[in-house]
Design a protein around this motif. Structure first.
Motif, PDB file in Angstrom:
ATOM      1  N   HIS A   7       0.854  -1.185   0.000  1.00 29.02           N
ATOM      2  CA  HIS A   7       0.000   0.000   0.000  1.00 29.02           C
ATOM      3  C   HIS A   7       0.890   1.235   0.000  1.00 29.02           C
ATOM      4  O   HIS A   7       1.719   1.421   0.894  1.00 29.02           O
ATOM      5  CB  HIS A   7      -0.895  -0.018   1.237  1.00 29.02           C
ATOM      6  CG  HIS A   7      -1.946   1.037   1.236  1.00 29.02           C
ATOM      7  ND1 HIS A   7      -2.831   1.226   2.275  1.00 29.02           N
ATOM      8  CD2 HIS A   7      -2.265   1.990   0.314  1.00 29.02           C
ATOM      9  CE1 HIS A   7      -3.633   2.226   2.001  1.00 29.02           C
ATOM     10  NE2 HIS A   7      -3.305   2.717   0.816  1.00 29.02           N
ATOM     11  N   VAL A   8       0.739   2.085  -1.003  1.00 36.24           N
ATOM     12  CA  VAL A   8       1.571   3.273  -1.162  1.00 36.24           C
ATOM     13  C   VAL A   8       0.721   4.529  -0.952  1.00 36.24           C
ATOM     14  O   VAL A   8      -0.368   4.651  -1.513  1.00 36.24           O
ATOM     15  CB  VAL A   8       2.230   3.311  -2.557  1.00 36.24           C
ATOM     16  CG1 VAL A   8       3.065   4.576  -2.719  1.00 36.24           C
ATOM     17  CG2 VAL A   8       3.094   2.079  -2.783  1.00 36.24           C
ATOM     18  N   LEU A  47       1.379   3.873 -10.242  1.00 36.28           N
ATOM     19  CA  LEU A  47       1.410   2.911  -9.138  1.00 36.28           C
ATOM     20  C   LEU A  47       0.396   1.793  -9.349  1.00 36.28           C
ATOM     21  O   LEU A  47       0.675   0.615  -9.077  1.00 36.28           O
ATOM     22  CB  LEU A  47       1.138   3.625  -7.810  1.00 36.28           C
ATOM     23  CG  LEU A  47       2.286   4.502  -7.275  1.00 36.28           C
ATOM     24  CD1 LEU A  47       1.787   5.390  -6.144  1.00 36.28           C
ATOM     25  CD2 LEU A  47       3.450   3.648  -6.811  1.00 36.28           C
ATOM     26  N   LYS A  48      -0.785   2.154  -9.831  1.00 35.08           N
ATOM     27  CA  LYS A  48      -1.807   1.134 -10.071  1.00 35.08           C
ATOM     28  C   LYS A  48      -1.421   0.223 -11.225  1.00 35.08           C
ATOM     29  O   LYS A  48      -1.685  -0.992 -11.177  1.00 35.08           O
ATOM     30  CB  LYS A  48      -3.160   1.804 -10.342  1.00 35.08           C
ATOM     31  CG  LYS A  48      -3.791   2.414  -9.096  1.00 35.08           C
ATOM     32  CD  LYS A  48      -5.166   2.973  -9.372  1.00 35.08           C
ATOM     33  CE  LYS A  48      -5.819   3.477  -8.097  1.00 35.08           C
ATOM     34  NZ  LYS A  48      -7.183   4.032  -8.334  1.00 35.08           N
ATOM     35  N   VAL A  49      -0.788   0.780 -12.255  1.00 38.63           N
ATOM     36  CA  VAL A  49      -0.294  -0.054 -13.358  1.00 38.63           C
ATOM     37  C   VAL A  49       0.747  -1.043 -12.844  1.00 38.63           C
ATOM     38  O   VAL A  49       0.856  -2.171 -13.336  1.00 38.63           O
ATOM     39  CB  VAL A  49       0.311   0.832 -14.470  1.00 38.63           C
ATOM     40  CG1 VAL A  49       1.082  -0.014 -15.466  1.00 38.63           C
ATOM     41  CG2 VAL A  49      -0.790   1.619 -15.179  1.00 38.63           C
ATOM     42  N   SER A  50       1.487  -0.634 -11.822  1.00 36.79           N
ATOM     43  CA  SER A  50       2.509  -1.500 -11.215  1.00 36.79           C
ATOM     44  C   SER A  50       1.909  -2.428 -10.159  1.00 36.79           C
ATOM     45  O   SER A  50       2.647  -3.094  -9.424  1.00 36.79           O
ATOM     46  CB  SER A  50       3.610  -0.646 -10.588  1.00 36.79           C
ATOM     47  OG  SER A  50       4.219   0.189 -11.549  1.00 36.79           O
ATOM     48  N   SER A  51       0.583  -2.448 -10.079  1.00 36.31           N
ATOM     49  CA  SER A  51      -0.160  -3.366  -9.199  1.00 36.31           C
ATOM     50  C   SER A  51      -0.045  -3.029  -7.721  1.00 36.31           C
ATOM     51  O   SER A  51      -0.131  -3.911  -6.864  1.00 36.31           O
ATOM     52  CB  SER A  51       0.291  -4.817  -9.435  1.00 36.31           C
ATOM     53  OG  SER A  51       0.081  -5.196 -10.772  1.00 36.31           O
ATOM     54  N   GLN A 102      -1.521  -0.957  -4.341  1.00 36.97           N
ATOM     55  CA  GLN A 102      -2.695  -0.278  -3.795  1.00 36.97           C
ATOM     56  C   GLN A 102      -2.285   1.159  -3.492  1.00 36.97           C
ATOM     57  O   GLN A 102      -1.202   1.400  -2.942  1.00 36.97           O
ATOM     58  CB  GLN A 102      -3.163  -0.973  -2.520  1.00 36.97           C
ATOM     59  CG  GLN A 102      -4.403  -0.349  -1.888  1.00 36.97           C
ATOM     60  CD  GLN A 102      -4.794  -1.021  -0.583  1.00 36.97           C
ATOM     61  OE1 GLN A 102      -4.219  -2.052  -0.215  1.00 36.97           O
ATOM     62  NE2 GLN A 102      -5.743  -0.444   0.117  1.00 36.97           N
ATOM     63  N   VAL A 103      -3.129   2.123  -3.845  1.00 34.78           N
ATOM     64  CA  VAL A 103      -2.734   3.530  -3.752  1.00 34.78           C
ATOM     65  C   VAL A 103      -3.764   4.346  -2.969  1.00 34.78           C
ATOM     66  O   VAL A 103      -4.968   4.189  -3.149  1.00 34.78           O
ATOM     67  CB  VAL A 103      -2.564   4.163  -5.153  1.00 34.78           C
ATOM     68  CG1 VAL A 103      -1.972   5.571  -5.022  1.00 34.78           C
ATOM     69  CG2 VAL A 103      -1.696   3.298  -6.041  1.00 34.78           C
ATOM     70  N   ARG A 136      -0.495  14.243  -9.150  1.00 32.12           N
ATOM     71  CA  ARG A 136      -1.065  13.244  -8.249  1.00 32.12           C
ATOM     72  C   ARG A 136      -1.766  12.147  -9.025  1.00 32.12           C
ATOM     73  O   ARG A 136      -1.643  10.956  -8.698  1.00 32.12           O
ATOM     74  CB  ARG A 136      -2.026  13.929  -7.268  1.00 32.12           C
ATOM     75  CG  ARG A 136      -2.350  13.098  -6.042  1.00 32.12           C
ATOM     76  CD  ARG A 136      -2.956  13.943  -4.933  1.00 32.12           C
ATOM     77  NE  ARG A 136      -4.222  14.556  -5.286  1.00 32.12           N
ATOM     78  CZ  ARG A 136      -4.416  15.858  -5.397  1.00 32.12           C
ATOM     79  NH1 ARG A 136      -3.401  16.701  -5.220  1.00 32.12           N
ATOM     80  NH2 ARG A 136      -5.602  16.348  -5.692  1.00 32.12           N
ATOM     81  N   LYS A 137      -2.494  12.525 -10.065  1.00 38.41           N
ATOM     82  CA  LYS A 137      -3.177  11.537 -10.896  1.00 38.41           C
ATOM     83  C   LYS A 137      -2.176  10.685 -11.676  1.00 38.41           C
ATOM     84  O   LYS A 137      -2.371   9.479 -11.869  1.00 38.41           O
ATOM     85  CB  LYS A 137      -4.129  12.244 -11.868  1.00 38.41           C
ATOM     86  CG  LYS A 137      -5.350  12.886 -11.213  1.00 38.41           C
ATOM     87  CD  LYS A 137      -6.254  11.821 -10.608  1.00 38.41           C
ATOM     88  CE  LYS A 137      -7.518  12.450 -10.027  1.00 38.41           C
ATOM     89  NZ  LYS A 137      -8.402  11.411  -9.409  1.00 38.41           N
TER      90      LYS A 137
END
Length: 219
Positions: free
Chosen positions: A10-11, A28-32, A34-35, A21-22
């Motif tokens: 979780h980042v 981060l989500k592409v890298s799997s 949790q954000v 920010r977007k």
């Protein structure tokens, strides 16, 4: 299997720029991962369960104050914090110092981002405990560099939990040893008392106290 492992991380991404920010959230989500995102260092502290010592500005509306209090009550657990350096009210470096000063958060890896390549700023952040200093715009390759810090941070947290459990167990074991020792001493004392009583009350002991040779019969 690698994707499942990374999905557990979780980042917390902190940046006052909505566009940046977007972007970091998408990478981060592409890298799997949790954000969770925050638009300021103060908001990040609230999400982490730390209330900023500085009060909010007088111009803040009552509704925003209520929202801050509600968010502060919902503490989240994160495995890494990535934050922009230049932000109003609280810089990324200030956020780094607050995290590292917290006994409960100090082991969370912190990565700083900035669009300005200032060596003195980079050195100060790294010396203050930051794991990396990324130059914007952040790229997907930068996200791959986060994994080693995530693994190290998670390992450190687990080690601290094990050490804490061992420290908590020591007083219990010591109390148990003292109690056991006291119990044995008590039993030993009672046993010796019984032996002395039996010895004093035995017929042989009584005869020894009044030997026949000690009696003188006058004729």
């Amino acid at each position: 299997m690698a994707v499942d492992t990374e999905a557990q991380f979780h980042v917390l991404a902190v940046d006052d720029s909505l566009i940046d920010r977007k972007l970091i959230e998408r990478l981060l989500k592409v890298s799997s991962y949790q954000v969770t995102t925050a638009e300021s260092g103060i908001k990040a502290l609230e999400l982490l369960g730390l209330r900023d010592e500085q009060s909010t500005s007088p111009s803040s509306s009552s509704s925003s104050s209520s929202s801050s209090l509600s968010t502060n009550q919902q503490e989240i657990e994160v495995n890494l914090i990535i934050t922009d350096y230049c932000m109003p009210e609280m810089t990324g470096y200030d956020l780094l110092k607050r995290v590292k000063a917290s006994s409960s958060l100090k082991d969370i890896p912190v990565v700083i981002m900035s669009s300005e390549n200032v060596p003195s700023r980079i050195d100060r952040c790294l010396e203050g405990g930051a794991e990396e200093f990324f130059l914007k715009p952040v790229k997907l390759s930068d996200m791959n560099r986060l994994r080693s810090h995530l693994l190290k941070g998670k390992s450190q947290v687990q080690e601290n939990e094990i050490q804490q459990n061992q420290d908590d167990q020591k007083p219990k074991e010591e109390n148990g040893e003292v109690s056991s020792s006291n119990s044995l001493n008590c039993k030993d004392s009672k046993r010796k008392s019984r032996e002395i009583e039996e010895e004093l009350s035995s017929p042989e002991r009584k005869r020894q106290r009044f030997p026949s040779s000690s009696l003188v019969v006058e004729s």
